[in-house]
Structures are given as structure tokens and as C-alpha cells.
Design an enzyme around this catalytic site. Structure first.
Site, PDB file in Angstrom:
ATOM      1  N   LYS A 107      50.967  43.954  41.512  1.00 20.60           N
ATOM      2  CA  LYS A 107      49.688  44.566  41.167  1.00 20.60           C
ATOM      3  C   LYS A 107      49.263  45.510  42.286  1.00 20.60           C
ATOM      4  CE  LYS A 107      45.918  42.578  38.663  1.00 20.60           C
ATOM      5  NZ  LYS A 107      45.015  41.454  38.489  1.00 20.60           N
TER       6      LYS A 107
HETATM    7  C1  E4P Z   1      42.862  40.681  35.947  1.00 21.37           C
HETATM    8  O1  E4P Z   1      43.905  41.135  36.181  1.00 21.37           O
HETATM    9  C2  E4P Z   1      41.580  41.125  36.526  1.00 21.37           C
HETATM   10  O2  E4P Z   1      41.638  41.091  37.921  1.00 21.37           O
HETATM   11  C3  E4P Z   1      40.490  40.236  35.982  1.00 21.37           C
HETATM   12  O3  E4P Z   1      40.625  40.240  34.571  1.00 21.37           O
HETATM   13  C4  E4P Z   1      39.085  40.625  36.403  1.00 21.37           C
HETATM   14  O4  E4P Z   1      38.150  39.883  35.649  1.00 21.37           O
HETATM   15  P1  E4P Z   1      36.602  39.799  36.033  1.00 21.37           P
HETATM   16  O5  E4P Z   1      36.030  41.183  35.988  1.00 21.37           O
HETATM   17  O6  E4P Z   1      35.980  38.924  34.988  1.00 21.37           O
HETATM   18  O7  E4P Z   1      36.541  39.224  37.406  1.00 21.37           O
END
Ligand code: E4P
Length: 278
Positions: A107
Site C-alpha cells: 500500500k
Molecule cells: C482501507 O484500506 C482504508 O485504510 C480504510 O478503509 C479507511 O477507513 P476509515 O476511513 O473508516 O478509517
């Protein structure tokens, strides 16, 4: 559409995989932190009896996630910094797990520039994505809040882009001075937008449209989904993947009429029919 679990908590992940509908895992540093705190509190509870406090060994912990994931993709985030730093972090993560578990997805933030890395040029993320993609290392480009960012990530060779639906809705609502529940579905309102994007789901839809029109292979992974209706709409607009917390997966199976029907059917079972179960 694939369904990933958005968690780093081994108990939640194991539970979600046991349902037979999960195709992968997304983590982020905040989810890892929550998981570490959870594991430490469990270990401290245990230690009240054993008197032996354990420090979490992250490699072994992640190994256990990989075992549950059974070769389905797991996104692990780099810390950020310059392209060289992120590249080194990505290679370290990738090579730590790849021999046993060849399903690591790296990522990368679309733009890693923050105060802490103020000397970092904004385009470093793209350079790492390109480098990793040339080496065949899958990437998930994170913190996407505009179709333009997604377009650049796709051009750099990203495997996935992650538009953040809930956080985009938060941004639009807080800019408009609205008070809101973060988990509530946001009905787009006239004259409210983030540079023409009226909701997180419109962000996903526009990215899907651009990728389809121009033949990009990059998959759209709708992230920051906080309620079942957002998952439905992500599917409707053609997201390739939706990543959701366990609470949302569970909420997706609920409907008051389903429960009402179950009550009636359970009451109506006749003993003659019950014989068939023997
Ligand atoms: C996933 O890869 C993201 O980091 C995550 O869905 C973020 O979610 P949030 O905005 O609810 O913290």
C-alpha cells in the site's frame, strides 16, 4: 465484486473468513495499532494469571493473518518518505512474506508529502508505484480523494486504487459545516461538493468510468465504507472490490423483515416436516 475485510485484528479476520465470502484483507497503520492494542490487552489479561507480559512479535502476528487469508491478497502499508525510502520499505515487507505467502500487496500513499517529510517531493509515490509495478510487485494506492489522483496511479501501473468513500463524505459535510454521524449514509446534497465530486460514491463511480473508458487494468477498491448501503452502491457503480469492517459485513445480512419471517416460519414448522431432518 470482491469483498475484502478492512481489519488487522486476527479474531475479526478469522471470523470473517469463516463465513466463506471474503477475498482479501486491507490493513492500514491505524488498524494495525488497534490490533496491537487489542492483542496487548488480551495478553495483559492473561498475564494476570501467568505474570508474563509479552511484546507482540509483528512478523509472527502477520504470519498468522496470512495463514487465515490462504493466499488471498493482504495489503500492507509503507510508512512514507521519499521514493527510495518507500521502495526499501516495500521490498522489505514483500520479501519478508513472499516465500511462504505470495499474496502481499504494497500500500503506497498517492502523495506522501506531510510536514514530517517536508523535503519530500509530492510525486514520490508515483515513482515507487512505477518501480514496483515494473518488478511485478502488486500495489494498492491509498488515500485517493480525486479521480485525477486515481488516473495518475493507474498510469504508474497500480494494481488497485483505494478511493476513501466515508472520508470523502466527511470532508464534504465538514466543509459545509454540517454535523453528522460518520457511519451514516450520506445523501448527496445540491451545491455541496469537493471540486465537483458530490459524495464518496460518486468518486468511486467516476474512477470506474475513467478506467473503463480508457482501458486501464487497475482495479477500483472502494475503501472507507461504513454502512451496507455504501457497499451496495459501490457494487452498482462497478467497483471491483469493496473493503469493509466486520461490523458492516454483519450488518449486510440483517433486515427486519428477514427476522420477522424467521419468527413466523420457525413457529409454523410441523412435526411431520421435522421428521425429514432426522
Ligand atoms: C482501507 O484500506 C482504508 O485504510 C480504510 O478503509 C479507511 O477507513 P476509515 O476511513 O473508516 O478509517
Amino acid at each position: 465484486m470482491k469483498l475484502f475485510i478492512d481489519s488487522a485484528d486476527i479474531d475479526e479476520i478469522t471470523q470473517a473468513y469463516s463465513y466463506g465470502v471474503i477475498d482479501g484483507i486491507t490493513t492500514n497503520p491505524s488498524l494495525i495499532k488497534q490490533a496491537v492494542l487489542h492483542q496487548k490487552s488480551k495478553s495483559i489479561e492473561g498475564d494476570l494469571q501467568s505474570g508474563d507480559i509479552k511484546i507482540l512479535d509483528m512478523k509472527s502476528y502477520l504470519d498468522s493473518l496470512f495463514v487465515v487469508a490462504k493466499q488471498t491478497p493482504i495489503s500492507l502499508e509503507v510508512r512514507g518518505g521519499t521514493a527510495d525510502e518507500m521502495y526499501a520499505q516495500a521490498r522489505a515487507l514483500y520479501s519478508k512474506f513472499k516465500t511462504k505467502f505470495n499474496c502481499v500487496v504494497i500500500k503506497i500513499p498517492i502523495n506522501s508529502q506531510i510536514e514530517e517529510f517536508s523535503d519530500v517531493d509530492e510525486m514520490q509515490g508515483l515513482q515507487v508505484i512505477r518501480r514496483l509495478s515494473h518488478e511485478g510487485i502488486p500495489t494498492n494506492v491509498t488515500l485517493i480523494f480525486s479521480p485525477e489522483q486515481a488516473l495518475l496511479a493507474a498510469k504508474a501501473g497500480a494494481t488497485y486504487v483505494s478511493p476513501f468513500v466515508g472520508r470523502e463524505d466527511d470532508f464534504i459535510r465538514s466543509n459545509a459545516g454540517l454535523t453528522y454521524d460518520k457511519n451514516a449514509y450520506f445523501e448527496p446534497e445540491e451545491n455541496l461538493s469537493d471540486n465537483g465530486i458530490e459524495s464518496g460514491l460518486e468518486l468511486v463511480r467516476d474512477i470506474v468510468t475513467i478506467f473503463t473508458q480508457h482501458g486501464f487494468q487497475t482495479q477500483v477498491l472502494a475503501a472507507s465504507l461504513r454502512n451496507p448501503r455504501q457497499v451496495r452502491e459501490a457494487a452498482l457503480v462497478g467497483a471491483h472490490v469493496a473493503t469493509v469492517p466486520l461490523s458492516v459485513i454483519k450488518a449486510m445480512v440483517r433486515h427486519p423483515k428477514t427476522m420477522e419471517g424467521m419468527v413466523a416460519f420457525t413457529k409454523d414448522f410441523v412435526s411431520e416436516y421435522d421428521e425429514l431432518f432426522k
